[in-house]
Design a protein around this motif. Sequence first.
Motif, PDB file in Angstrom:
ATOM      1  N   PHE A 154      10.621  -1.625   4.756  1.00 53.38           N
ATOM      2  CA  PHE A 154      10.483  -0.227   5.197  1.00 53.38           C
ATOM      3  C   PHE A 154      11.719   0.207   5.992  1.00 53.38           C
ATOM      4  CE2 PHE A 154       9.440   2.719   8.576  1.00 53.38           C
ATOM      5  CZ  PHE A 154       8.789   3.740   7.884  1.00 53.38           C
ATOM      6  N   TYR A 155      12.139  -0.648   6.929  1.00 56.50           N
ATOM      7  CA  TYR A 155      13.292  -0.296   7.757  1.00 56.50           C
ATOM      8  C   TYR A 155      14.605  -0.392   6.983  1.00 56.50           C
ATOM      9  CZ  TYR A 155      10.153  -0.253  11.671  1.00 56.50           C
ATOM     10  OH  TYR A 155       9.137   0.055  12.510  1.00 56.50           O
ATOM     11  N   LEU A 156      14.613  -1.220   5.909  1.00 57.44           N
ATOM     12  CA  LEU A 156      15.795  -1.288   5.071  1.00 57.44           C
ATOM     13  C   LEU A 156      15.883  -0.114   4.104  1.00 57.44           C
ATOM     14  CD1 LEU A 156      15.816  -5.120   4.273  1.00 57.44           C
ATOM     15  CD2 LEU A 156      17.446  -3.882   5.706  1.00 57.44           C
ATOM     16  N   GLY A 157      14.840   0.741   4.087  1.00 58.98           N
ATOM     17  CA  GLY A 157      14.862   1.942   3.257  1.00 58.98           C
ATOM     18  C   GLY A 157      14.324   1.725   1.857  1.00 58.98           C
ATOM     19  N   ASP A 158      13.882   0.522   1.507  1.00 60.97           N
ATOM     20  CA  ASP A 158      13.324   0.240   0.185  1.00 60.97           C
ATOM     21  C   ASP A 158      11.812   0.446   0.249  1.00 60.97           C
ATOM     22  OD1 ASP A 158      12.624  -0.647  -2.301  1.00 60.97           O
ATOM     23  OD2 ASP A 158      13.849  -2.454  -2.248  1.00 60.97           O
ATOM     24  N   LEU A 159      11.380   1.722   0.165  1.00 68.85           N
ATOM     25  CA  LEU A 159       9.971   2.053   0.389  1.00 68.85           C
ATOM     26  C   LEU A 159       9.082   1.511  -0.728  1.00 68.85           C
ATOM     27  CD1 LEU A 159      10.243   5.705   1.730  1.00 68.85           C
ATOM     28  CD2 LEU A 159      10.228   3.561   2.984  1.00 68.85           C
ATOM     29  N   LYS A 160       9.579   1.483  -1.961  1.00 70.57           N
ATOM     30  CA  LYS A 160       8.762   0.970  -3.064  1.00 70.57           C
ATOM     31  C   LYS A 160       8.444  -0.506  -2.861  1.00 70.57           C
ATOM     32  CE  LYS A 160       8.633   0.579  -8.105  1.00 70.57           C
ATOM     33  NZ  LYS A 160       8.138  -0.784  -8.050  1.00 70.57           N
ATOM     34  N   ARG A 161       9.471  -1.294  -2.522  1.00 67.30           N
ATOM     35  CA  ARG A 161       9.228  -2.724  -2.284  1.00 67.30           C
ATOM     36  C   ARG A 161       8.351  -2.921  -1.054  1.00 67.30           C
ATOM     37  NH1 ARG A 161      14.142  -6.775  -3.088  1.00 67.30           N
ATOM     38  NH2 ARG A 161      13.813  -5.863  -5.152  1.00 67.30           N
ATOM     39  N   SER A 162       8.540  -2.050  -0.050  1.00 64.78           N
ATOM     40  CA  SER A 162       7.685  -2.125   1.151  1.00 64.78           C
ATOM     41  C   SER A 162       6.217  -1.935   0.775  1.00 64.78           C
ATOM     42  CB  SER A 162       8.121  -1.061   2.162  1.00 64.78           C
ATOM     43  OG  SER A 162       7.226  -1.017   3.252  1.00 64.78           O
ATOM     44  N   LEU A 163       5.921  -0.913  -0.075  1.00 64.88           N
ATOM     45  CA  LEU A 163       4.539  -0.679  -0.498  1.00 64.88           C
ATOM     46  C   LEU A 163       4.008  -1.839  -1.333  1.00 64.88           C
ATOM     47  CD1 LEU A 163       4.565   3.138  -1.356  1.00 64.88           C
ATOM     48  CD2 LEU A 163       3.262   2.021   0.446  1.00 64.88           C
ATOM     49  N   ASP A 164       4.852  -2.400  -2.205  1.00 62.61           N
ATOM     50  CA  ASP A 164       4.408  -3.533  -3.017  1.00 62.61           C
ATOM     51  C   ASP A 164       3.959  -4.695  -2.138  1.00 62.61           C
ATOM     52  OD1 ASP A 164       4.910  -2.166  -5.320  1.00 62.61           O
ATOM     53  OD2 ASP A 164       6.885  -3.041  -5.678  1.00 62.61           O
ATOM     54  N   TYR A 165       4.807  -5.094  -1.164  1.00 61.17           N
ATOM     55  CA  TYR A 165       4.439  -6.204  -0.276  1.00 61.17           C
ATOM     56  C   TYR A 165       3.205  -5.859   0.563  1.00 61.17           C
ATOM     57  CZ  TYR A 165       8.395  -9.353  -1.098  1.00 61.17           C
ATOM     58  OH  TYR A 165       9.265 -10.245  -1.640  1.00 61.17           O
ATOM     59  N   SER A 166       3.138  -4.609   1.041  1.00 60.27           N
ATOM     60  CA  SER A 166       2.007  -4.219   1.897  1.00 60.27           C
ATOM     61  C   SER A 166       0.699  -4.253   1.122  1.00 60.27           C
ATOM     62  CB  SER A 166       2.256  -2.820   2.465  1.00 60.27           C
ATOM     63  OG  SER A 166       3.371  -2.816   3.319  1.00 60.27           O
ATOM     64  N   HIS A 167       0.699  -3.754  -0.117  1.00 61.05           N
ATOM     65  CA  HIS A 167      -0.539  -3.779  -0.903  1.00 61.05           C
ATOM     66  C   HIS A 167      -0.936  -5.209  -1.269  1.00 61.05           C
ATOM     67  CE1 HIS A 167      -1.637   0.403  -1.468  1.00 61.05           C
ATOM     68  NE2 HIS A 167      -0.349   0.727  -1.635  1.00 61.05           N
ATOM     69  N   GLN A 168       0.056  -6.092  -1.549  1.00 62.39           N
ATOM     70  CA  GLN A 168      -0.271  -7.501  -1.788  1.00 62.39           C
ATOM     71  C   GLN A 168      -0.898  -8.123  -0.544  1.00 62.39           C
ATOM     72  OE1 GLN A 168       2.696 -10.008  -3.884  1.00 62.39           O
ATOM     73  NE2 GLN A 168       3.860  -8.116  -4.206  1.00 62.39           N
ATOM     74  N   ALA A 169      -0.327  -7.809   0.616  1.00 59.08           N
ATOM     75  CA  ALA A 169      -0.879  -8.333   1.877  1.00 59.08           C
ATOM     76  C   ALA A 169      -2.293  -7.814   2.099  1.00 59.08           C
ATOM     77  CB  ALA A 169       0.026  -7.940   3.044  1.00 59.08           C
ATOM     78  N   LEU A 170      -2.526  -6.526   1.771  1.00 59.67           N
ATOM     79  CA  LEU A 170      -3.858  -5.930   1.953  1.00 59.67           C
ATOM     80  C   LEU A 170      -4.896  -6.646   1.091  1.00 59.67           C
ATOM     81  CD1 LEU A 170      -5.552  -3.688   3.248  1.00 59.67           C
ATOM     82  CD2 LEU A 170      -4.929  -2.210   1.338  1.00 59.67           C
ATOM     83  N   LEU A 171      -4.545  -6.933  -0.177  1.00 58.82           N
ATOM     84  CA  LEU A 171      -5.477  -7.639  -1.059  1.00 58.82           C
ATOM     85  C   LEU A 171      -5.815  -9.025  -0.505  1.00 58.82           C
ATOM     86  CD1 LEU A 171      -3.966  -6.714  -4.561  1.00 58.82           C
ATOM     87  CD2 LEU A 171      -6.100  -5.874  -3.564  1.00 58.82           C
ATOM     88  N   ILE A 172      -4.808  -9.727   0.020  1.00 52.66           N
ATOM     89  CA  ILE A 172      -5.051 -11.073   0.571  1.00 52.66           C
ATOM     90  C   ILE A 172      -5.982 -10.998   1.780  1.00 52.66           C
ATOM     91  CG2 ILE A 172      -3.958 -13.022   1.755  1.00 52.66           C
ATOM     92  CD1 ILE A 172      -1.500 -12.573  -0.037  1.00 52.66           C
ATOM     93  N   HIS A 173      -5.703 -10.067   2.709  1.00 52.71           N
ATOM     94  CA  HIS A 173      -6.528  -9.967   3.932  1.00 52.71           C
ATOM     95  C   HIS A 173      -7.945  -9.498   3.623  1.00 52.71           C
ATOM     96  CE1 HIS A 173      -3.255 -11.092   6.440  1.00 52.71           C
ATOM     97  NE2 HIS A 173      -2.536  -9.995   6.235  1.00 52.71           N
ATOM     98  N   GLU A 174      -8.088  -8.628   2.617  1.00 51.49           N
ATOM     99  CA  GLU A 174      -9.439  -8.214   2.228  1.00 51.49           C
ATOM    100  C   GLU A 174     -10.212  -9.388   1.634  1.00 51.49           C
ATOM    101  OE1 GLU A 174      -8.736  -4.913  -0.352  1.00 51.49           O
ATOM    102  OE2 GLU A 174      -8.877  -3.426   1.265  1.00 51.49           O
ATOM    103  N   LYS A 175      -9.497 -10.269   0.921  1.00 55.94           N
ATOM    104  CA  LYS A 175     -10.142 -11.465   0.371  1.00 55.94           C
ATOM    105  C   LYS A 175     -10.685 -12.351   1.487  1.00 55.94           C
ATOM    106  CE  LYS A 175      -9.098 -15.596  -2.390  1.00 55.94           C
ATOM    107  NZ  LYS A 175      -8.053 -16.327  -3.155  1.00 55.94           N
ATOM    108  N   PHE A 176      -9.948 -12.456   2.593  1.00 54.08           N
ATOM    109  CA  PHE A 176     -10.363 -13.293   3.725  1.00 54.08           C
ATOM    110  C   PHE A 176     -11.167 -12.508   4.773  1.00 54.08           C
ATOM    111  CE2 PHE A 176      -6.856 -15.754   1.974  1.00 54.08           C
ATOM    112  CZ  PHE A 176      -7.352 -17.051   2.040  1.00 54.08           C
ATOM    113  N   HIS A 177     -11.422 -11.219   4.511  1.00 54.23           N
ATOM    114  CA  HIS A 177     -12.181 -10.356   5.441  1.00 54.23           C
ATOM    115  C   HIS A 177     -11.572 -10.363   6.848  1.00 54.23           C
ATOM    116  CE1 HIS A 177     -15.229 -10.028   2.342  1.00 54.23           C
ATOM    117  NE2 HIS A 177     -15.269 -11.356   2.255  1.00 54.23           N
TER     118      HIS A 177
END
Length: 872
Positions: A154-177
């Motif tokens: 996000f701070y490097l300005g690559d918003l698409k890659r930032s969203l990709d990593y964030s959504h992957q992280a969200l799926l993992i954390h939702e799996k572990f509640h």
Amino acid sequence: MYKTKRPQVNLTFTLLHYHIRRIKKLLSVCVMLYCGTCNLFAQNNTTDSLKQLLATTKEDTSRVLLLNNIARTYIYSKPDSAILLAVQALDLSQKIHFNKGEMLVLNLMGNVFVNTGNYPRALEVYLRGLKIAEEINDGENMGRIMGGLGDLYFYLGDLKRSLDYSHQALLIHEKFHNNPRINIILINIGDTYEKSNQLDSAVFYTRRAYLMALSLNNVDNKSICLNNLGNIFLKLGNPDSAMAYYKSAIPLFKQANNDAGFCETSLGIAKIFLIRQNRDSCLYYAKLSFNTAEEGGFMEQALAASIFLGGYYKSAGNVDSAYAYQSATIVAKDSLFSQQKVNQVQNMTYDESMRQQQIEEAKAQERVRLKQNVLVGGVAALLIVAFLLYINNRQKRKANVQLQKQKEEIDRKAHELSVQKENLQQSYNNVEQLGEIGRKITSSLSVEKIMSTVYDNVNALMDASVFGIGIYNSALQRIEFPATYEDGQALPFYYNSLNDQNRFPVICFKECKEIIIGNLDEEYSLHMQQVQRSREGKQPVSLIYLPLVVKEKKLGAITVQSFHQNAYSEYHLFMLRNIAIYTAIALENAESFETLNQTLVRLKSTQAQLVQSEKMASLGELTAGIAHEIQNPLNFVNNFSEINKELIDELKSDWRKPEQKRNKELEDEILNVLDKNLEKIFFHGNRADAIVKGMLEHSRTNTGIKEPADINKLADEYLRLSYHGLRAKDKSFNAEFKTDFDESIGKINIVSQDIGRMLLNLINNAFYAVSERRKAEGEGFKPEVSVQTKKINATSGDGSIEIVVSDNGTGIPQNIIDKIFQPFFTTKPAGDGTGLGLSLVYDIITKEHNGTIKVHSKQGEGTEFIIQLPAN
């Protein structure tokens, strides 16, 4: 925009900073003392307790975790201390081969480096930590590090890659509640959408994050969400809502000791004050943001504040200050963006080293081939060559097998990535669809329309064979279903009492929990002892009940039901959860709107009562004057009646005499006097009758019908009534009143009762003012009140009538002259006035008669009211 909190960095105090401090000495010192004091007292007991525990802990895994926890408490206030402790923990982890501890510390260091703008170091430690997490198969911490990478990109300005990593992280954390981590990722996703100007998605994720922060009671995350909502609504062009969010965030930032967030919120408030043209407040909050960021070492906040202040002073023409802040901007940019250059150099160095390695490998292979050729050159080495060829063939077969396995692994990962891409695309589509549904639901203030809109949208997304919204009735303690649909048909109104524990809506509402059932016959026992059949319609098999909650206020429950088993997936549940949030917001808005309407009706009723009370109060003012005024004609009637009685007795006495002794001249004279006296009795009787009729007309409810009336006669009558009324209350009061009436006015169309009330109010105020001045100045002062009428613009077809009521009383102060026509505003002592008199005067003249009223007054000399009414 605010994703994470930025800790301190040791800034080099340049000459520029020194001059800035000299220019802003007083303000800066105050702000630094305040911030320093807040930071000092914000060191909580938890950190002290951890330090005490550290002194007695051995060098084992417990000490690593303890050092990591202490370092975490310093991330947002003392990043240097956090890094120092983290390095100690990292060294100890490597020494005792504690892989998980090493991974946790690397993740913490990555957070610190991101917040301080050292992006290459952050990337390095994150990748080291991710590698360890993969080796020990720690999925939950893989999610944490992916979230950090999303923040970094996000701070490097690559918003698409930032969203990709964030959504992957969200799926993992939702799996572990893992709700705390889900909360952080939701904040970051919402913030990224705000940065990319996808504001509907930003609002959706940030509000979802805020609701979760409330449920977790996480003060830090609540403050960040409120700040981010302020940023979003400022971009949406709604500065009032943005200001409300910013002000709500400030005390939470202070409670969480989050100076970085305080900097950004202060700058947002400065921007709003600039929009409102409140330059003093704008400058105060902008400098507060800059000074706090500079003291705390928050580079990005210091950069944002310096850019804003440089632009502000440039537009104001203050060249010195503009130059100073532009220089500060350059320093901050160099500090931040030189890190990106380092990152680029590291990437190029890495690529070059890989290329060199490939060249070396190619040379090595070439040397092998040369050796083989030499061996082939000798006949004596044929057997050795054959042997080598045999070995080489075996290696190739092994290599082919290995390559096939690698190809299969690559294909498998490609398939997984394709599935993830499809899931992400579906998530994006869901966000857009939910945003559109939310706008439709929240656009109505009618409960019936809200329910119909929700049903239409839910029915389009899933099997809603049965759909209903239950609304909590606090007075009757029950859940009411005003509109339930079964197979598209509306069912009759029904309700569930809160005392009925075997009803799903009651359980969902009272316990505020979700109920998801795929097979009612098998799963009902998880929630209740027995199932009661639906009061209306058929019995469903699959069902979902979700509570409707807004700001911790329970409003009811929403349900979808199907006659098929396992009819609902995670996708349906996700969509319905978000629709439930929009529905709860819409229902609360509708309830607030209905409450507002009821309040408005009560206010209108109260206003009408106050107006009638003021009219009756003016009638009371008339009473004393009427009693005094009516006394004169009654005295005349009584006196002339008594004289007539004596004359009649005298005439009767003369008639009893013999004809030759009667005095004919005396009889004729008595009869003439009687005739004149009767005329005077009739005149004064009519006068008393007119006064009584006027009083009754004044007290009668206004019909609003304009009729021709003599304005001069009306003004003269109320002038005298007012004067005699004051005289009746205060025998010592005396004043001179004058009239100057234009007789050419004739009759004009007015509502006589209301114009009479208007004149009475103004004249009463005039007599009150001269009475107060006489009390203050004594007998030497001569009170005067005058009423004047004249016709103006007489030559034009739409002439006007001017009425002037003036006095030489105490006058009205200039600082309140603009307020005298406001309801309930009065300068009289408590008990002497209601504050409605001049407000009614203004309404009668401007609203009922389309006229105007002006006031000229000088304190200590007098007041003049000038009224103009249409002549026709």
